[in-house]
Design an enzyme around this catalytic site. Structure first.
Site, short mmCIF file in Angstrom:
data_model
loop_
_atom_site.label_atom_id
_atom_site.label_comp_id
_atom_site.label_asym_id
_atom_site.label_seq_id
_atom_site.Cartn_x
_atom_site.Cartn_y
_atom_site.Cartn_z
N GLY A 48 8.05 -11.98 -18.15
CA GLY A 48 9.47 -11.63 -18.17
C GLY A 48 9.67 -10.26 -17.55
N GLN A 105 13.58 -2.27 -15.82
CA GLN A 105 12.15 -1.98 -15.66
C GLN A 105 11.78 -1.66 -14.22
OE1 GLN A 105 10.92 -5.62 -18.15
NE2 GLN A 105 9.31 -4.17 -18.59
N CYS A 109 4.15 -5.21 -22.91
CA CYS A 109 5.31 -4.88 -22.09
C CYS A 109 4.81 -4.20 -20.82
CB CYS A 109 6.26 -3.96 -22.85
SG CYS A 109 7.74 -3.54 -21.92
N LEU A 110 5.33 -4.63 -19.68
CA LEU A 110 4.90 -4.04 -18.41
C LEU A 110 5.26 -2.56 -18.35
CD1 LEU A 110 5.88 -7.00 -16.06
CD2 LEU A 110 3.57 -6.34 -16.78
N HIS A 137 12.86 -10.09 -26.42
CA HIS A 137 12.21 -8.87 -25.90
C HIS A 137 13.00 -8.34 -24.69
CE1 HIS A 137 8.33 -6.71 -24.51
NE2 HIS A 137 9.09 -6.69 -23.43
N GLU A 138 13.43 -9.26 -23.81
CA GLU A 138 14.15 -8.84 -22.59
C GLU A 138 15.57 -8.35 -22.91
OE1 GLU A 138 12.27 -8.40 -20.28
OE2 GLU A 138 10.65 -9.79 -20.72
N HIS A 172 15.47 -4.88 -23.94
CA HIS A 172 15.41 -3.95 -22.80
C HIS A 172 16.81 -3.59 -22.31
CE1 HIS A 172 11.24 -3.28 -21.75
NE2 HIS A 172 10.94 -4.56 -21.73
O1 GNR Z 1 4.46 -10.06 -19.75
C1 GNR Z 1 4.95 -9.95 -20.88
N1 GNR Z 1 4.40 -10.62 -21.93
C2 GNR Z 1 4.99 -10.72 -23.18
C3 GNR Z 1 4.23 -11.20 -24.24
C4 GNR Z 1 4.76 -11.35 -25.50
C5 GNR Z 1 6.08 -11.00 -25.71
C6 GNR Z 1 6.85 -10.50 -24.69
C7 GNR Z 1 6.32 -10.37 -23.43
S1 GNR Z 1 7.31 -9.77 -22.12
C8 GNR Z 1 6.10 -9.04 -21.09
C9 GNR Z 1 6.72 -8.55 -19.79
C10 GNR Z 1 7.74 -7.47 -20.08
O2 GNR Z 1 7.47 -6.33 -20.32
N2 GNR Z 1 9.00 -7.84 -20.10
O3 GNR Z 1 9.96 -6.94 -20.39
NI NI Z 2 9.01 -5.49 -21.69
#
Ligand code: GNR
Ligand code: NI
Length: 174
Positions: A46, A51, A94-95, A136-137, A140
């Site tokens: 995601g 980001q 999270c990246l 999660h997104e 953000h």
């Molecule tokens: O790559 C991602 N893996 C992930 C694993 C578990 C829960 C959420 C994520 S999102 C993350 C990529 C990211 O930072 N998206 O904002």
């Molecule tokens: Ni993230």
């Protein structure tokens, strides 16, 4: 299409509330294409526009495992319209928080309303990893990171580690 640089903690842009997209025009579609390419390259499942330094309410997700069967979903102005009382726990990464992982509890299922790549309104019910990733997104887009759900001690340790890594890198580059 282009691969963009991913912003990492403690960059303050990650704490900004992203702005609503008024129209899904060519520029927004171009941004979504770049986001998808950047996400696949990372690799991640995601990515929110903030980001890559653009605080607009846009998310791309692809949780498909098979590299040959890509299955991207584009979300513009996503909103949770329902979330289950039952929770699920996933190990999140999270990246923007490189090499850090933690188990986080979130609603197991949710419904999300959004505009798709063509600007059409859609609603989708999600569960499992997809539901976790959507939440999660959307976090953000509101300046929230998964480390915000950890104890202050754990969160501070992670922020400190990443700040130190950044400083060391700066020293090497300079
Ligand atoms: O790559 C991602 N893996 C992930 C694993 C578990 C829960 C959420 C994520 S999102 C993350 C990529 C990211 O930072 N998206 O904002
Ligand atoms: Ni993230």
């Amino acid at each position: 299409m282009a691969i963009k640089k991913i912003v990492t903690v403690p960059d303050s842009i990650l704490r900004k509330k992203s702005l609503v997209v008024e129209k899904v025009d060519k520029e927004i579609k171009n941004l979504m294409d770049d986001m998808l390419e950047t996400m696949y390259k990372a690799p991640g499942i995601g990515l929110a526009a903030v980001q890559i330094g653009i605080p607009k309410r846009i998310v791309v997700i692809d949780i498909s495992k098979d590299e040959n069967k890509k299955d991207p979903i584009y979300f513009v102005n996503p909103e949770l319209t329902w979330k289950s009382k039952e929770k699920a726990t996933y190990e999140e990464g999270c990246l923007s928080i490189p090499d850090q992982f933690a188990k986080i509890d979130r609603p197991e299922k949710c419904t999300v309303k959004f505009l798709d790549y063509n600007g059409n309104t859609k609603e989708m019910k999600a569960e499992g990893l997809l539901a976790t990733c959507i939440q999660h997104e959307i976090d953000h887009l509101n300046g929230i990171l998964f480390i915000d759900y950890l104890s202050k001690l754990k969160k501070d340790i992670i922020i400190k580690k990443l700040s130190k890594n950044k400083k060391e890198l700066e020293r090497i580059v300079v």
